[in-house]
Design a protein around this motif. Structure first.
Motif, PDB file in Angstrom:
ATOM      1  N   SER A  87      -0.866  13.332 -10.567  1.00 38.61           N
ATOM      2  CA  SER A  87      -0.754  14.384  -9.555  1.00 38.61           C
ATOM      3  C   SER A  87       0.646  14.423  -8.936  1.00 38.61           C
ATOM      4  O   SER A  87       1.275  13.386  -8.710  1.00 38.61           O
ATOM      5  N   GLY A  88       1.116  15.618  -8.651  1.00 34.04           N
ATOM      6  CA  GLY A  88       2.395  15.785  -7.967  1.00 34.04           C
ATOM      7  C   GLY A  88       2.257  15.840  -6.462  1.00 34.04           C
ATOM      8  O   GLY A  88       3.244  16.053  -5.750  1.00 34.04           O
ATOM      9  N   SER A  89       1.048  15.630  -5.942  1.00 31.86           N
ATOM     10  CA  SER A  89       0.825  15.643  -4.496  1.00 31.86           C
ATOM     11  C   SER A  89       0.044  14.413  -4.086  1.00 31.86           C
ATOM     12  O   SER A  89      -0.654  13.792  -4.894  1.00 31.86           O
ATOM     13  N   ALA A  90       0.175  14.045  -2.797  1.00 30.12           N
ATOM     14  CA  ALA A  90      -0.517  12.866  -2.266  1.00 30.12           C
ATOM     15  C   ALA A  90      -0.482  12.914  -0.746  1.00 30.12           C
ATOM     16  O   ALA A  90       0.393  13.550  -0.146  1.00 30.12           O
ATOM     17  N   ASP A  91      -1.444  12.245  -0.127  1.00 28.01           N
ATOM     18  CA  ASP A  91      -1.445  12.049   1.328  1.00 28.01           C
ATOM     19  C   ASP A  91      -0.668  10.772   1.618  1.00 28.01           C
ATOM     20  O   ASP A  91      -1.097   9.677   1.234  1.00 28.01           O
ATOM     21  N   ASP A  92       0.453  10.898   2.309  1.00 26.95           N
ATOM     22  CA  ASP A  92       1.370   9.769   2.458  1.00 26.95           C
ATOM     23  C   ASP A  92       1.039   8.869   3.634  1.00 26.95           C
ATOM     24  O   ASP A  92       1.292   7.673   3.599  1.00 26.95           O
ATOM     25  N   SER A  93       0.477   9.407   4.709  1.00 29.15           N
ATOM     26  CA  SER A  93       0.361   8.656   5.957  1.00 29.15           C
ATOM     27  C   SER A  93      -1.064   8.209   6.234  1.00 29.15           C
ATOM     28  O   SER A  93      -2.026   8.806   5.766  1.00 29.15           O
ATOM     29  N   GLU A  94      -1.178   7.138   7.028  1.00 36.07           N
ATOM     30  CA  GLU A  94      -2.461   6.610   7.457  1.00 36.07           C
ATOM     31  C   GLU A  94      -2.500   6.587   8.987  1.00 36.07           C
ATOM     32  O   GLU A  94      -1.480   6.353   9.649  1.00 36.07           O
ATOM     33  N   SER A  95      -3.673   6.808   9.560  1.00 36.67           N
ATOM     34  CA  SER A  95      -3.830   6.715  11.012  1.00 36.67           C
ATOM     35  C   SER A  95      -3.707   5.266  11.463  1.00 36.67           C
ATOM     36  O   SER A  95      -3.942   4.337  10.684  1.00 36.67           O
ATOM     37  N   TYR A  96      -3.334   5.080  12.729  1.00 34.53           N
ATOM     38  CA  TYR A  96      -3.162   3.714  13.233  1.00 34.53           C
ATOM     39  C   TYR A  96      -3.443   3.657  14.729  1.00 34.53           C
ATOM     40  O   TYR A  96      -3.399   4.670  15.432  1.00 34.53           O
ATOM     41  N   PHE A  97      -3.733   2.446  15.195  1.00 35.25           N
ATOM     42  CA  PHE A  97      -4.053   2.189  16.599  1.00 35.25           C
ATOM     43  C   PHE A  97      -2.978   1.289  17.194  1.00 35.25           C
ATOM     44  O   PHE A  97      -2.564   0.302  16.574  1.00 35.25           O
ATOM     45  N   VAL A  98      -2.516   1.630  18.396  1.00 36.52           N
ATOM     46  CA  VAL A  98      -1.471   0.867  19.073  1.00 36.52           C
ATOM     47  C   VAL A  98      -2.016   0.311  20.380  1.00 36.52           C
ATOM     48  O   VAL A  98      -2.202   1.060  21.346  1.00 36.52           O
ATOM     49  N   PRO A  99      -2.294  -0.992  20.465  1.00 35.06           N
ATOM     50  CA  PRO A  99      -2.787  -1.583  21.711  1.00 35.06           C
ATOM     51  C   PRO A  99      -1.635  -2.100  22.580  1.00 35.06           C
ATOM     52  O   PRO A  99      -0.532  -2.362  22.089  1.00 35.06           O
ATOM     53  N   ARG A 100      -1.911  -2.234  23.853  1.00 35.70           N
ATOM     54  CA  ARG A 100      -0.949  -2.833  24.778  1.00 35.70           C
ATOM     55  C   ARG A 100      -1.725  -3.421  25.951  1.00 35.70           C
ATOM     56  O   ARG A 100      -2.689  -2.817  26.434  1.00 35.70           O
ATOM     57  N   MET A 101      -1.313  -4.597  26.403  1.00 41.03           N
ATOM     58  CA  MET A 101      -1.923  -5.176  27.594  1.00 41.03           C
ATOM     59  C   MET A 101      -0.860  -5.937  28.373  1.00 41.03           C
ATOM     60  O   MET A 101       0.093  -6.475  27.790  1.00 41.03           O
ATOM     61  N   GLY A 102      -1.017  -5.958  29.695  1.00 41.01           N
ATOM     62  CA  GLY A 102      -0.034  -6.650  30.511  1.00 41.01           C
ATOM     63  C   GLY A 102      -0.556  -6.922  31.900  1.00 41.01           C
ATOM     64  O   GLY A 102      -1.541  -6.324  32.356  1.00 41.01           O
ATOM     65  N   ILE A 103       0.113  -7.833  32.571  1.00 44.84           N
ATOM     66  CA  ILE A 103      -0.199  -8.142  33.960  1.00 44.84           C
ATOM     67  C   ILE A 103       1.106  -8.348  34.717  1.00 44.84           C
ATOM     68  O   ILE A 103       2.044  -8.966  34.211  1.00 44.84           O
ATOM     69  N   LYS A 104       1.155  -7.780  35.908  1.00 44.13           N
ATOM     70  CA  LYS A 104       2.337  -7.880  36.763  1.00 44.13           C
ATOM     71  C   LYS A 104       1.949  -8.560  38.065  1.00 44.13           C
ATOM     72  O   LYS A 104       0.895  -8.267  38.653  1.00 44.13           O
ATOM     73  N   VAL A 105       2.809  -9.472  38.539  1.00 47.09           N
ATOM     74  CA  VAL A 105       2.561 -10.206  39.777  1.00 47.09           C
ATOM     75  C   VAL A 105       3.810 -10.120  40.654  1.00 47.09           C
ATOM     76  O   VAL A 105       4.926 -10.384  40.192  1.00 47.09           O
TER      77      VAL A 105
END
Length: 422
Positions: A87-105
């Motif tokens: 095939s000359g076509s394709a789906d190039d990208s994949e979905s992804y999840f970006v987590p983040r956590m933090g605490i400030k004092v």
């Protein structure tokens, strides 16, 4: 509650609402760096957030431009056979999840410190085996983990406060790439012909910056520099066990993750209204051709040299991200913000990372003074382009294995966060 106080509260969360507009940037950027929690006025604040990004990049008009074949195939060869029947076509990208956590004092009246976990870098491309460019890429995935500690010292200056900012962070980078080394279609052999490289490296970086705030009018301007992260020896294995006569080759290379500078500004512009914007530069041009050579080889690791095994051909240019938006606080519980973001693509012709335009919107709900929920969405355009042969500064051509085009594609994202203050 007076209008100035409303603007101050609005300013505390608007940048976080705007983050999903930059969730899909160039280079290997995924979550990037973010120290906004450090500015929260509460003595103690903790935050947990996540963004799910859904790019829909589609490849078309793919042509296998290196149809050479040899048996057994050379370790460093790219040909893999003639794949133009695929095939000359394709789906190039994949979905992804970006987590983040933090605490400030907050420590006393002058010192604030924050610890956070994030995944600043990453990429996942998976066009698969059944396309004409499988000799270049079947699947590529890079992931990161970042552990950071950042502090600021603030002092009175004029009508507001000036902050000195400094911190350190540790990063671990890992990933793999698969491509078709030799096409065995039609041959009665128990081999797939697929080769795979697995890699890992880590390093330490630092940040320094400054900020000025006037809380009564929700004014904040900050400038933060994040250093380059030298990953030292990036080690791994090239697995060619699916090719007859080949095995596993331990490899080693060197790479660095980029330095960056980001300027952010926000200000109240009317009772309950806030305007904000940012400009960020990322030194993605530090990643050009990353060579990997056999471990223990007696000569230096140069492209095409005696010990050379494979390479990651990136040839990135520097990235720029410009974002602006406006927010409004409706009452003590609800506020909202909208943003427009432009991200300059980092590709020079070897990837699909062209310019991105994104519109984002989010809302913040505070059921009590100690709890804040934020949620939002974004939609954007991944602009069109093409991939083909690119010559590096040494006159060496890259991208000789496949050529293809891609049109204007869609990217969407959803984001949510939960913050608790004491």
């Amino acid at each position: 509650m007076n209008n100035l106080r409303r603007k101050a509260l609005l300013g505390a969360g608007c940048f976080s609402l705007a983050l999903i507009g930059t969730a899909h940037a160039g280079g290997l950027e995924r979550g990037g760096y973010n120290i906004d929690l450090l500015f929260d006025p509460a003595p103690v604040a903790g935050e947990l957030s996540g963004t799910y990004v859904m790019p829909e990049r589609k490849i078309k008009n793919a042509v296998d431009t290196d149809t050479s074949s040899a048996f057994p195939p050379p370790v460093t060869g790219r040909g893999g056979g003639d794949l133009n029947s695929r095939s000359g076509s394709a789906d190039d990208s994949e979905s992804y999840f970006v987590p983040r956590m933090g605490i400030k004092v907050g420590v006393g009246d002058h010192l604030d410190c924050m610890g956070d976990y994030s995944q600043p870098w990453g990429i996942h491309s998976a066009p698969g085996l059944n396309w004409a460019g499988a000799n270049s890429n079947i699947e590529t995935k890079i992931e990161s983990e970042n552990f950071a500690a950042t502090c600021s010292y603030k002092m009175d200056a004029g009508k507001g406060q000036f902050r000195f900012i400094g911190g350190v962070f540790y990063q671990d980078i890992s990933g793999f790439k698969e491509r078709l080394v030799q096409d065995f279609t039609g041959f009665p052999v128990p081999f797939t012909g697929v080769g795979r490289i697995d890699l890992e490296g880590n390093g330490v970086g630092w940040r320094i910056g400054a900020a000025y705030e006037i809380p009564e009018i929700a004014l904040r301007a900050s400038l933060v520099y994040n250093s380059e992260v030298d990953l030292g020896d990036v080690t791994g294995d090239v697995d060619l066990t699916q090719v007859p006569g080949r095995g596993v080759i331990p490899v080693i290379g060197t790479a660095s993750m980029p330095q960056s500078v980001e300027f952010k500004v926000q200000s109240g512009i009317a009772p309950g209204w806030l305007a904000f914007g940012s400009v960020k530069w990322v030194d993605w041009s530090v990643l050009q051709i990353v060579n990997f050579c056999a471990v223990g080889a007696p000569v230096g690791c140069t492209f095409g040299g005696p010990s050379f095994v494979t390479s990651l051909d990136l040839l990135y240019r520097d990235g720029w991200t410009v974002s602006g938006g406006i927010g409004h606080k409706f009452n003590d519980q609800w506020s909202a913000a909208a943003t427009l973001t432009w991200d300059r693509g980092t590709t020079t012709g070897l990837s699909t990372q062209t310019d991105t335009w994104t519109v984002g919107a989010g809302a913040s709900f505070s059921p009590t003074k100690n709890v804040e929920l934020r949620f939002g969405g974004a939609i954007g355009i991944l602009t069109s382009g093409s991939v083909g042969v690119v010559t590096d500064e040494d006159g060496i051509p890259h991208g000789t294995d496949v050529s293809y085009d891609f049109g204007d594609d869609l990217v969407t994202a959803l984001s949510a966060s939960f913050k608790v203050k004491w």
